[in-house]
Design a protein around this motif. Structure first.
Motif, PDB file in Angstrom:
ATOM      1  N   PRO A 226       0.809  -1.224   0.000  1.00 15.60           N
ATOM      2  CA  PRO A 226       0.000   0.000   0.000  1.00 15.60           C
ATOM      3  C   PRO A 226       0.841   1.273   0.000  1.00 15.60           C
ATOM      4  O   PRO A 226       0.337   2.346  -0.300  1.00 15.60           O
ATOM      5  N   GLN A 227       2.126   1.151   0.356  1.00 13.73           N
ATOM      6  CA  GLN A 227       2.944   2.372   0.432  1.00 13.73           C
ATOM      7  C   GLN A 227       4.073   2.388  -0.583  1.00 13.73           C
ATOM      8  O   GLN A 227       4.963   3.222  -0.504  1.00 13.73           O
ATOM      9  N   TYR A 249      -4.828   4.043  -0.762  1.00 11.63           N
ATOM     10  CA  TYR A 249      -3.876   4.503  -1.782  1.00 11.63           C
ATOM     11  C   TYR A 249      -4.492   4.576  -3.180  1.00 11.63           C
ATOM     12  O   TYR A 249      -3.934   5.176  -4.080  1.00 11.63           O
ATOM     13  N   TYR A 252      -7.935   9.112  -4.059  1.00 11.80           N
ATOM     14  CA  TYR A 252      -7.799  10.125  -3.001  1.00 11.80           C
ATOM     15  C   TYR A 252      -7.980  11.502  -3.616  1.00 11.80           C
ATOM     16  O   TYR A 252      -7.922  11.672  -4.839  1.00 11.80           O
ATOM     17  N   ARG A 259      -3.169  14.253   1.033  1.00  7.35           N
ATOM     18  CA  ARG A 259      -4.063  13.334   0.314  1.00  7.35           C
ATOM     19  C   ARG A 259      -5.205  12.929   1.226  1.00  7.35           C
ATOM     20  O   ARG A 259      -4.967  12.491   2.353  1.00  7.35           O
ATOM     21  N   PRO A 261      -8.046  10.242   1.446  1.00  2.00           N
ATOM     22  CA  PRO A 261      -8.487   8.995   0.806  1.00  2.00           C
ATOM     23  C   PRO A 261     -10.005   8.893   0.611  1.00  2.00           C
ATOM     24  O   PRO A 261     -10.774   9.598   1.272  1.00  2.00           O
ATOM     25  N   VAL A 276      -3.973   1.769   6.034  1.00  2.00           N
ATOM     26  CA  VAL A 276      -3.799   2.061   4.607  1.00  2.00           C
ATOM     27  C   VAL A 276      -4.233   0.909   3.713  1.00  2.00           C
ATOM     28  O   VAL A 276      -4.543   1.115   2.545  1.00  2.00           O
ATOM     29  N   ASP A 320      -0.573   3.132   8.753  1.00  2.00           N
ATOM     30  CA  ASP A 320       0.140   4.210   8.054  1.00  2.00           C
ATOM     31  C   ASP A 320       1.619   4.311   8.431  1.00  2.00           C
ATOM     32  O   ASP A 320       2.335   5.147   7.903  1.00  2.00           O
TER      33      ASP A 320
END
Ligand code: AMP
Ligand code: MG
Length: 349
Positions: A226-227, A249, A252, A259, A261, A276, A320
């Motif tokens: 997700p990151q 992610y 957004y 950001r 979401p 996330v 996160d």
């Protein structure tokens, strides 16, 4: 064949079919991709006759387009018509497919304690997510958001009289964006099985379900990081099984370097941002989709009770800070491709 890092980096979807590991039967893997539900959709089937398999996939693809129209919250179609009637305070006759989705979504909303709440369509629209393009610019007026959240539109406001639906709360607008993909995937696998394809994989923008296997071996899929780009983890599944991921992610609102979401906490009307991604493994994609959305809203601590209440068994949460929490059943299945900040195993039973 082993999977190297480059293979995973190529993967663009939330969860995806990983490269072939080899299979022995005479059947070949027939794959098609299409763009529907605002996302990339992939269908793979094992088949002896490639042409017949392509026709079966075209059948499923056509159904996706019809569903996309009928279940769209704001464009012309069955759900759009219902929303316009609800906004006008009118009762509306709903066709059977959409009606059963409303009932199922209401059940999931109830089990999630209202964290999955498809009646917050107006809030989703206020944040600008009723658009095919990602919204940009300042968030909506906080007072307006708070006011709409305080009006507390919920699925329990809907009144069902057979196939006629109305609402006690004028603020109810139905958005099935957190549920419809799961339903569509299940129906696609049912249809493929009916057409004789019992070994199949359907990937709807990272929400994925399989039937059978891949020529005597399980289907091997990836869960997107997700990151970052590429995969966070891979897992093997076979039989009827779905792996559905909700992530902040994907969509957004960009405002300067912030950001916001697309998953909204119905209690505040504000976007949820501390989880996330939430991945739910379940036999039915329709029973994983709404719950995955609810777990994102619940946050990195409360998700445990919410998952328990929804009767989930296999879950993986990324917060996160890149910390992973997962159930023992999930831990037994996943292999991490990227190193999470930390990994914690959480019992739900
Ligand atoms: P998903 O990708 O399954 O998590 O669904 C996200 C979509 O569901 C959003 O784009 C909205 O259309 C809608 N949505 C946002 N927040 C919620 C919520 N709390 N409950 C139900 N649906 C939501
Ligand atoms: Mg969902």
């Amino acid at each position: 064949m082993s999977l190297n890092r480059r293979d995973f980096m190529k993967l663009g979807l939330g969860a995806c079919l990983l490269p072939a590991i080899g299979y022995s039967r005479a059947d070949t893997l027939v794959s098609e991709q299409m763009y529907v539900f605002g996302t990339l959709v992939g269908v793979d089937v094992l088949a002896a006759d490639t042409e017949a398999a392509r026709a079966a996939i075209a059948d499923v693809s056509h159904t996706f387009s019809v569903q996309n129209r009928d279940w769209h919250a704001w464009k012309p179609g069955a759900l759009g018509d219902l929303n316009r009637a609800l906004a006008a305070g009118r009762e509306h006759v709903v066709e059977p497919g959409l009606l059963s989705m409303l009932h199922e979504a209401r059940e999931i909303a109830h089990a999630s304690g209202g964290l999955y709440n498809p009646a917050i369509g107006s809030l989703v629209g206020l944040w600008g997510f009723h658009s095919d393009e990602l919204p940009v610019g300042a968030p909506p007026d906080a007072a307006v958001v708070a006011q709409l959240a305080a009006a507390a539109p919920g699925m329990e406001d809907l009144v069902f009289k057979g196939n006629r639906v109305s609402s006690r709360n004028p603020h109810v607008q139905i958005d099935l964006g957190g549920h419809a993909k799961g339903v569509a995937i299940d129906l696609a696998l049912d249809r493929l099985a009916q057409l004789g394809y019992g070994n199949a994989l359907v990937n709807l923008g990272g929400n994925l379900a399989v039937s059978g296997d891949r020529g005597g071996r399980p289907w091997r899929i990836g869960v997107r990081h997700p990151q970052g780009s590429g995969a966070l983890a891979s897992l093997e599944i076979s039989g009827r099984m779905a792996v559905v991921t909700s992530g902040t992610y994907e969509r957004y609102r960009q405002s300067g370097d912030r950001r916001y979401p697309h998953i909204i906490d119905p209690r505040s009307g504000q976007p949820a941002s501390h989880v996330v991604s939430a991945t739910v493994l379940h036999r039915h994609a329709a029973r994983a989709d709404g719950p995955a959305t609810a777990l994102v809203v619940a946050g990195p601590e409360a998700w445990v009770d919410v998952a328990r209440h929804m009767g989930l068994e296999d879950v993986m949460i990324v917060d996160d800070h890149g910390r992973v929490q997962l159930t023992p059943g999930m831990a037994a299945r996943v292999q991490f491709v990227a190193q999470p900040a930390s990994v914690k195993i959480v019992e739900l039973a």
